[in-house]
Design an enzyme around this catalytic site. Structure first.
Site, PDB file in Angstrom:
ATOM      1  CG  HIS A  19      -1.845  -1.051   1.433  1.00 54.25           C
ATOM      2  ND1 HIS A  19      -1.920  -1.804   2.570  1.00 54.25           N
ATOM      3  CD2 HIS A  19      -2.818  -1.522   0.613  1.00 54.25           C
ATOM      4  CE1 HIS A  19      -2.886  -2.704   2.455  1.00 54.25           C
ATOM      5  NE2 HIS A  19      -3.444  -2.555   1.274  1.00 54.25           N
ATOM      6  CE  LYS A  43     -11.925  -7.772   3.594  1.00 56.44           C
ATOM      7  NZ  LYS A  43     -11.407  -6.957   2.503  1.00 56.44           N
ATOM      8  NE  ARG A  95      -2.505  -7.018  -4.589  1.00 53.42           N
ATOM      9  CZ  ARG A  95      -3.291  -7.097  -3.527  1.00 53.42           C
ATOM     10  NH1 ARG A  95      -2.784  -7.351  -2.353  1.00 53.42           N
ATOM     11  NH2 ARG A  95      -4.588  -6.934  -3.658  1.00 53.42           N
ATOM     12  CB  SER A 135      -3.798  -6.976   4.264  1.00 51.48           C
ATOM     13  OG  SER A 135      -3.414  -5.670   3.945  1.00 51.48           O
TER      14      SER A 135
HETATM   15  P1  ADP Z   1      -9.153  -5.008   0.094  1.00 54.67           P
HETATM   16  O1  ADP Z   1      -9.432  -5.167   1.525  1.00 54.67           O
HETATM   17  O2  ADP Z   1     -10.256  -4.423  -0.736  1.00 54.67           O
HETATM   18  O3  ADP Z   1      -8.554  -6.238  -0.536  1.00 54.67           O
HETATM   19  P2  ADP Z   1      -6.598  -3.933   0.367  1.00 54.67           P
HETATM   20  O4  ADP Z   1      -6.403  -3.239   1.661  1.00 54.67           O
HETATM   21  O5  ADP Z   1      -6.065  -5.320   0.255  1.00 54.67           O
HETATM   22  O6  ADP Z   1      -8.102  -3.876   0.006  1.00 54.67           O
HETATM   23  O7  ADP Z   1      -5.989  -3.111  -0.829  1.00 54.67           O
HETATM   24  C1  ADP Z   1      -6.353  -1.799  -1.152  1.00 54.67           C
HETATM   25  C2  ADP Z   1      -5.658  -1.398  -2.441  1.00 54.67           C
HETATM   26  O8  ADP Z   1      -4.265  -1.593  -2.301  1.00 54.67           O
HETATM   27  C3  ADP Z   1      -6.049  -2.232  -3.662  1.00 54.67           C
HETATM   28  O9  ADP Z   1      -6.091  -1.393  -4.797  1.00 54.67           O
HETATM   29  C4  ADP Z   1      -4.935  -3.210  -3.799  1.00 54.67           C
HETATM   30  O10 ADP Z   1      -4.776  -3.661  -5.132  1.00 54.67           O
HETATM   31  C5  ADP Z   1      -3.775  -2.359  -3.366  1.00 54.67           C
HETATM   32  N1  ADP Z   1      -2.661  -3.167  -2.904  1.00 54.67           N
HETATM   33  C6  ADP Z   1      -2.612  -3.964  -1.823  1.00 54.67           C
HETATM   34  N2  ADP Z   1      -1.410  -4.574  -1.730  1.00 54.67           N
HETATM   35  C7  ADP Z   1      -0.678  -4.127  -2.782  1.00 54.67           C
HETATM   36  C8  ADP Z   1       0.664  -4.402  -3.267  1.00 54.67           C
HETATM   37  N3  ADP Z   1       1.466  -5.260  -2.647  1.00 54.67           N
HETATM   38  N4  ADP Z   1       1.062  -3.766  -4.374  1.00 54.67           N
HETATM   39  C9  ADP Z   1       0.229  -2.906  -5.012  1.00 54.67           C
HETATM   40  N5  ADP Z   1      -1.028  -2.627  -4.632  1.00 54.67           N
HETATM   41  C10 ADP Z   1      -1.474  -3.231  -3.533  1.00 54.67           C
END
Ligand code: ADP
Length: 158
Positions: A19, A43, A95, A135
């Site tokens: 992030h 969730k 990703r 995450s």
């Molecule tokens: P959700 O709970 O909707 O899955 P996340 O918190 O996992 O949301 O992710 C929010 C945003 O961050 C999304 O656009 C996701 O693609 C991006 N994201 C999460 N991890 C990465 C990463 N390692 N590289 C690039 N973008 C990421």
């Protein structure tokens, strides 16, 4: 000139270096980024909203760019939240192919649903050393007592 405001939505349960990478790079593109923590009641989050927010605040506090970052929460559809915040852009990270297919569907749905509100989605690919970080993996590592610290900003400590 209108300010370029982008919303970056997610659960941030917890915020990871993936992030962080997207936000830092996007700060070069936008005047302000609103990190929007989703309050999705269906969730089950590992960390409380308060904790997730505090970690994000601490992460950006030390940066000189911190005044360009706002932290907020939302319950509604992401696009409705963008409209409410007068943000013209939705920021997402990509990703892999799974993210691509998922995001493409959401993008097309949003475009159909909100024809008159011009909110453009901007995608940034994750940097080569960050694309494996997510995450849910970090949560698994934490649950099993592994070293999660290499995947999260130094402000995230359990
Ligand atoms: P959700 O709970 O909707 O899955 P996340 O918190 O996992 O949301 O992710 C929010 C945003 O961050 C999304 O656009 C996701 O693609 C991006 N994201 C999460 N991890 C990465 C990463 N390692 N590289 C690039 N973008 C990421």
């Amino acid at each position: 000139m209108n300010k370029k405001i982008a919303v970056f939505p997610g659960s941030f349960d917890p915020i990871t270096l993936g992030h962080y990478d997207i936000i830092i790079r996007a700060l070069n593109l936008f005047d302000k980024i609103i990190i929007a923590i989703g309050k999705n009641f269906k969730k089950k989050n590992m960390f409380s909203f308060k904790k997730r927010k505090k970690w994000i605040q601490k992460t950006f506090l030390k940066l000189s760019l911190s005044q360009k970052v706002e932290i907020d929460s939302f319950h509604e559809l992401t696009i409705s939240f963008c409209i409410k915040k007068k943000a013209g852009f939705l920021l997402r990270g990509l990703r892999n192919q799974l993210d691509f297919e998922f995001e493409k569907n959401i993008f097309l749905t949003n475009q159909e649903l909100y024809k008159k509100d011009i909110i453009e989605t901007v995608f940034l690919f994750s940097s080569h050393d960050r694309s494996h970080i997510n995450s849910s993996l970090v949560r698994e590592i934490i649950k099993n007592g592994g070293d999660y610290t290499i995947f999260v900003p130094s402000t995230v400590r359990i």
